[in-house]
Enzyme design. Structure first.
Site, PDB file in Angstrom:
ATOM      1  N   ASP A 108       0.867  -1.173   0.000  1.00  7.19           N
ATOM      2  CA  ASP A 108       0.000   0.000   0.000  1.00  7.19           C
ATOM      3  C   ASP A 108       0.902   1.219   0.000  1.00  7.19           C
ATOM      4  OD1 ASP A 108      -2.320   1.836   0.487  1.00  7.19           O
ATOM      5  OD2 ASP A 108      -3.317  -0.084   0.774  1.00  7.19           O
TER       6      ASP A 108
ATOM      7  N   ASP B 103     -10.393  -2.774   1.617  1.00  5.62           N
ATOM      8  CA  ASP B 103      -9.192  -2.353   0.900  1.00  5.62           C
ATOM      9  C   ASP B 103      -8.025  -3.190   1.399  1.00  5.62           C
ATOM     10  OD1 ASP B 103      -7.354  -1.057  -0.636  1.00  5.62           O
ATOM     11  OD2 ASP B 103      -7.768   0.948   0.158  1.00  5.62           O
ATOM     12  N   GLY B 104      -7.738  -4.255   0.668  1.00  5.08           N
ATOM     13  CA  GLY B 104      -6.692  -5.179   1.085  1.00  5.08           C
ATOM     14  C   GLY B 104      -5.592  -5.319   0.049  1.00  5.08           C
ATOM     15  N   LYS B 105      -5.885  -4.866  -1.177  1.00  4.08           N
ATOM     16  CA  LYS B 105      -4.908  -4.965  -2.282  1.00  4.08           C
ATOM     17  C   LYS B 105      -4.315  -6.363  -2.334  1.00  4.08           C
ATOM     18  CE  LYS B 105      -4.069   0.015  -2.349  1.00  4.08           C
ATOM     19  NZ  LYS B 105      -5.045   0.416  -1.317  1.00  4.08           N
ATOM     20  N   ARG B 106      -5.166  -7.360  -2.186  1.00  2.11           N
ATOM     21  CA  ARG B 106      -4.726  -8.739  -2.167  1.00  2.11           C
ATOM     22  C   ARG B 106      -4.412  -9.221  -3.581  1.00  2.11           C
ATOM     23  NH1 ARG B 106      -4.668  -7.431   2.689  1.00  2.11           N
ATOM     24  NH2 ARG B 106      -5.428  -8.786   4.360  1.00  2.11           N
TER      25      ARG B 106
END
Lengths: 309, 309
Positions: A108, B103-106
């Protein structure tokens, strides 16, 4: 204990003569029947089974390998009870003397990246106590800074995704610009970060993930990142062999750690171990698969040059 | 309730005349003093404070906005107790009628990506119950397939990182190959995924993250992805203004949702609200900041064309 992750990893790899990382990917459908049948089907029960399974794997592999790599996804899949199990598994691995690389592929920006870094990195210094964490580079160099800063501050490590083991990884990673594939740019950045703070072992604590399924690129990236530890996934069930990962090691047999998850955890389901051990002796099958992998790497790569205690 | 995430989002945005998403980024140092001082400094106490804080934010913004976006990093920073708080915050947001974008941007590959997708996506169908999840594309198209499949199967949504709001995002995202920046390639892929399953609102459930800090690219990407919802971070404390995000909306005022985290959560610390409300009335400050942001977007973008109930 050496103060940098890179040196702690080098010490363990040399001491054991083993560059193997056991990936802790508990998968409900593949767990030994005994662990599944005595429990309910809710998140709490599954998480408890994952905890037992991983701890029992750790108990057999701890004398053989330097590190385990819990895959966050499988624990997260079970919600909060899964996360509690993950924390317990990490603590158990530490109690058994293992380094723990949390495979979360986190990333992030700015203070959000700092929150991930502070939360994961550093044994006894963070909520998750990881010795190292995998991170994704898509958000660019400034997104990696907080991870790098916290890693250095706490003697922890990072593995930045460079060239992943999946067939589709090339969609972005292989894009060529100015004569250079994208993964090489990421590699150059990782090398800078690693070289800037190399430990006694010659490697820094900022490493790279490079898949076993691309042997030519693995050798190319070993040369391009002389100060970066390589974490090599894709061995075994994804098709990578000992010969495929040979290019990842340096002259002394250091510099790469090769992950195997399913091939070890669920060895009892593989034809070569099923008959010898069966589902009841699944732990012995995992141990045998680990020993066989170590032997293969010693025989077919420069890992054979590692000293043994 | 419409069965696709895209249609549920469109319905809520239209009903409220509001394209604002409130980012739930609890940061310990910025929490109102009253929430910090009555508790200890351990993970459990902090997680409890995060839970109370986010629930109180939700209570004031729920009548005003279609969705909240909990930032996983801040909850993960606190270990298992933080994850329990995250689950409670998601449940509270649902109880107040909000959509929840985690919102984890996995991202990961194969069955590991499936574990993330199954764990996060789908209200009442997963451990985390998210209506949508942010995902990273670095691992390529095949890494997105499991997320897309599970999202479609469960009526959930995804937002793929395309052009992020941070200054360093360009390191990879702006690399030009064959005359095209990398972010455009990702955008073309997202558009294909979105167009293949567009709902009644004209948009699909596979959207894109495009930062408010790059207004020209936001307009360019709105045109390049006519079927993709855009989740726009970077408004407010990162410098993005209502004018900057104007290019994200379609002719009818749909198509973009604009996130604000710190500017709403910690409005009580901003000069324009501090005097009016003070730390004690921090909830009222958050409400006022939300109303002001909605008014700004209605005045300066096509969001003003959204019908209101």
């Amino acid at each position: 204990m050496p103060s940098s992750f890179a040196d702690r990893l080098a010490e363990a790899v040399r001491r054991l003569g083993s560059p193997v990382v056991v990936g802790l990917d508990p998968r409900w459908e593949e767990l030994p029947e005994a662990l599944r049948s005595r429990r309910g089907n809710n998140y709490e029960s599954k998480a408890a089974a994952y905890g037992i399974f991983c701890r029992e794997v750790i108990d057999v592999v701890a004398p053989l390998v330097p590190a385990v790599k819990p895959q966050a996804a499988f624990f997260e899949e079970l919600g909060p009870p899964g996360m509690t199990a993950l924390a317990e598994v990490i603590a158990h691995a530490h109690a058994r003397g293992l380094l723990v690389i949390v495979d979360g592929k986190r990333n992030d920006i700015g203070s959000t990246a700092t929150a991930y870094a502070r939360g994961y990195l550093g044994r006894g210094q963070s909520a998750w106590n990881a010795d190292a964490l995998t991170v994704s580079p898509y958000l660019g160099d400034d997104s990696l800074v907080p991870f790098v800063d916290v890693a250095h501050e706490r003697g922890a490590g990072l593995f930045v995704l460079v060239k992943t083991s999946n067939p589709g990884g090339g969609m972005l990673q292989d894009i060529v610009s100015d004569g250079q594939p994208l993964y090489r740019r990421v590699a150059e950045h990782v090398e800078q970060l690693a070289a800037g703070a190399a430990g006694d072992c010659g490697y820094g604590s900022i490493g790279a993930v490079v898949g076993a399924t691309y042997p030519a690129q693995l050798a190319e990236l070993r040369a391009a990142m002389p100060h970066a530890w390589l974490l090599v996934p894709g061995y075994g069930s994804q098709g990578g062999t000992a010969a495929d990962v040979a290019g990842g090691f340096d002259e002394g047999g250091l510099g790469a750690i090769v992950n195997n998850s399913r091939g070890i955890l669920f060895a009892y389901r593989r034809p070569e171990y099923a008959e010898r051990f069966g589902a009841v002796r699944w732990q012995a099958a995992a141990e045998a698969a680990t020993l066989d992998m170590i032997a293969q790497l010693r025989a077919e790569t420069r890992a054979g040059r590692l000293g043994q205690a």
